[in-house]
Design a protein around this motif. Structure first.
Motif: not given
Lengths: 156, 273, 261
Positions: B100-101, B112, B116-117, B161, C36, C40, C123, C126, C128, C135, C137, C142
């Motif tokens: 997890l973040f 999340f 993003e999408h 998620r 990006m 953003r 990150m 773990s 991330q 995902m 992304v 990002r």
């Protein structure tokens, strides 16, 4: 953390940063002074330039009126030819004289320009004939003695 | 049972003689397997037998040294950056410890991928997050930070998620490691429930045989980088393959040796002649 | 023994070259995937907060103290030669040309750079970053690229704040406390500090340092071993490598900027 708080702090940071830059540019530096890029170039020949460097200021009556652009050695006359760019808003008579001076004891050397009485004005490419070379040593000793004399009362 | 034919047209994932080397070390050696669509498939194997590598190859995070990995009939290796990312949107992955973040709340973690999408308005994102969290039974925990979660809860949030983008394939990397029996049962139940409710294909990489055999439809055994057996849970239970038997019964020494290859013990101690 | 030494040197060289190559490729990648960040602004703003605002306190306080010390030392030395008013020039030139960009960058490396390395490292260790990738992304776009640009943008501003605070500190100690003439303090400073030659060059320096520190910090984080120990080592390497890079680059830049024509 809430988005608004982050925005506020980023705003404070960025504002502080730009205030810092403005402070450096206008209060510390001399961005308000004339731009040397525009102006006219005159030359002068010296017997000895001492420690004069390019980009050193040219001052008249204590006001910076230009900068040294180039220093070359003239093979024919065996003297140093100094080119200086003067701000275009400053006008000097043709018979003005230049001398190499030192700002304080430890200060850098600069060119002092003293106006003459001619009605004709210096224009781009002119050469100033009246020059006085650097007199580094004498000035240093003079200043040193003067300071010693004035301080010997209170300091010791 | 080793020769059980797999229905190629119904495979979500296909490995065609895949070899993967990490430096000089062979992690996977000429592996050909397929994972059936719509089923829960478990990949068993001891530690360091290339199970996680298997998942990373499917996700395109690693590229095979030889052979082809196919996702829904398409070769992962032959995809462009865009195609790979499009394929990944159809996959969900649950990491061993959730991944997890840590700087986001539970709620923000779940939405999340949607943020993003998609350009969905905040209200819909909120509703979707609540639905996904409800599916894993953690609707009430949405405002917690990830550091406040227990191991089992973190994995359930990660599961919420992983299903946020409604994937077709979901991969679980050691989902039961380090969980107490209750949390293990909860996760196992969720895996099974989600697979049926969402019509997913699930791949479960684990060494927890007992729990997994109850929920999976198909098993693949890995040992030393190769497939040593595959079949339905019943077939696995009755298998006489010594490697599988050792694994099922938890025997200390067997075809999987206890000792790391070493020189003779006596001579190592300086006793031998 | 001798042979082992040679082998060690060889390994260091190979590792060093590998790092330079991988680091360059990494930074190329970061810059190539910048779209990006600017599409953003939220990402960019958050990273300015992370790198810039959070470094503000240490920069302001250190700048002030460096200025106080410079003012005090400069005054003590210059007064022997009867040119105490030149202390403004001394403080301003040392800060604007050298200390501002260099010390601000060193502080930035230890405050923001190490935090970046740790964040990326954690990150990574773990999973991330890997999870983000799965995902669909891109973690570069990002996470890493916004961090880079946020830090890159913050560095010159921090250096300017540092210099400004230092000059104010010098003013405080010499003019307000000691009693040097304030008019002379500012006018001598203005006469000898050149906008182009001193201030702009100082800003250019801080831009180069900002690039280097951010690149090093992010690369070390991205390149670390995904374990707790790996992350802590990477953080140490970030601070050490950044400090060396800042000082070496400072020498090179100074040699180019302030000598010759």
């Amino acid at each position: 953390m809430a988005r608004g708080t982050i925005d506020l702090w980023v705003g404070i940071f960025v504002t502080a940063g730009f205030l810092g830059l403005l402070f450096l540019a206008f209060k510390v530096g001399s961005a308000t002074n004339f731009s040397v890029a525009e102006g006219y170039v005159v030359t002068a020949e010296f017997d000895n330039i001492g420690g004069l460097k390019t980009k050193a200021p040219v001052k008249s009556a204590g006001v910076v009126v230009g900068r040294i652009e180039k220093i070359v050695f003239n093979n024919r006359t065996l003297r140093a030819t100094v080119s200086m760019r003067l701000g275009k808003q400053f006008e000097f008579p043709r018979d003005s004289s230049v001398s190499i001076l030192t700002a304080g004891l430890l200060g850098e050397q600069y060119v002092g320009l003293d106006g003459g009485g001619d009605v004709e004005l210096l224009v781009d490419g002119d050469q100033i004939v009246l020059t006085q070379s650097a007199m580094v040593l004498e000035k240093v000793i003079g200043q040193f003695l003067f300071n010693k004399a004035s301080e010997s009362g209170g300091d010791k | 049972m080793d020769e059980k034919p797999t229905n190629k047209s119904n495979s979500m994932i296909e490995f065609e003689s895949v070899t993967f080397c990490y430096g000089a070390r062979k992690i996977l050696d000429n592996v050909s397997v397929s994972v059936p669509t719509g089923k829960i498939t478990a990949i068993f194997g001891g530690s360091g037998t290339g199970k996680t590598t298997f998942l990373k190859l499917v996700g395109g995070q690693l590229a095979p040294s030889h052979g082809t990995v196919k996702f829904d009939g398409q070769s992962i290796g032959g995809m462009s950056y865009k195609q790979l990312y499009a394929a990944r949107r159809r996959m969900g992955m649950l990491y061993q410890f959730g991944a997890l973040f840590t700087d986001l709340s539970v709620f923000e973690n779940v939405i999340f991928p949607l943020r993003e999408h998609t350009d969905l308005p905040e209200q819909i994102l909120r509703d979707l997050a609540i639905m996904k969290l409800d599916a894993v039974g953690l609707r009430g925990a949405r405002d917690l930070m990830t550091s406040e979660l227990s191991g089992g809860m973190a994995r359930r949030v990660a599961l919420a998620r992983a299903i946020a983008l409604d994937p077709e394939l979901i991969m679980y990397d050691e989902p039961f490691t380090g969980l107490d029996p209750v949390a293990t049962a909860v996760i196992a139940n969720l895996i099974s429930k989600l697979n049926d409710a969402l019509g997913l294909t699930s791949v479960l990489v684990t060494h927890d045989l007992e729990v997994s055999l109850n929920i999976v439809d198909y098993c693949i055994f890995f040992a030393a980088g190769s497939v040593v057996g595959q079949g339905t849970p019943d077939e696995i239970r009755q298998s006489d393959n010594p490697l599988i038997k050792q694994f099922i019964n938890g025997e200390i020494d067997g075809p999987v040796p206890l000792h790391y290859p070493a020189s003779d013990y006596r001579s190592d101690l300086g006793l031998g002649g | 023994m001798f042979q082992r030494g040679v082998v060690a040197i060889g390994r260091l060289t190979v590792n060093g070259i590998w790092k330079i190559g991988a680091g360059t490729a990494f930074i190329g990648n970061v810059i190539a995937r910048s779209k990006m960040t600017f599409a953003r602004p939220r990402l960019f703003i958050n990273e300015i907060y992370f790198a810039g605002t959070l470094s503000l306190i240490i920069i302001v306080v250190s700048g002030l103290f460096v200025g106080l010390v410079l003012g005090l030392q400069g005054y003590e030395t210059l007064k022997r030669y009867g040119s105490a008013e030149a202390v403004g020039t001394l403080v301003a030139l040392s800060l604007v040309r050298e200390l501002g960009p260099v010390v601000a960058a060193l502080l930035f490396a230890s405050r923001a750079g190490s935090a970046m390395t740790a964040k990326i490292g954690i990150m990574k260790s773990s999973d991330q970053l890997s999870a983000m990738e799965m995902m669909a992304v891109d973690p570069f776009q990002r996470v890493i690229t916004p961090m880079f640009w946020g830090g890159f943008f913050s560095m010159p501003l921090l250096a300017a704040i540092f210099s400004a605070m230092g000059i104010l500190g010098g003013y405080l100690i010499t003019v307000v406390v000691i009693g040097v003439d304030g008019g002379a303090f500012w006018s001598q400073m203005q006469a000898s500090v050149d906008f182009q030659g001193d201030i702009l060059n100082g800003i250019y320096k801080s831009i180069v340092f900002g690039f280097a520190v951010n690149a090093i910090a992010l690369f070390e984080g991205f390149d670390c071993l995904p374990t707790a120990e790996g992350v802590s080592r990477a953080v140490t390497r970030t601070v050490v490598t950044s400090a060396l890079a800042i000082l070496a680059l400072d020498f090179v830049l100074t040699a180019f900027m302030f000598t010759g024509a």
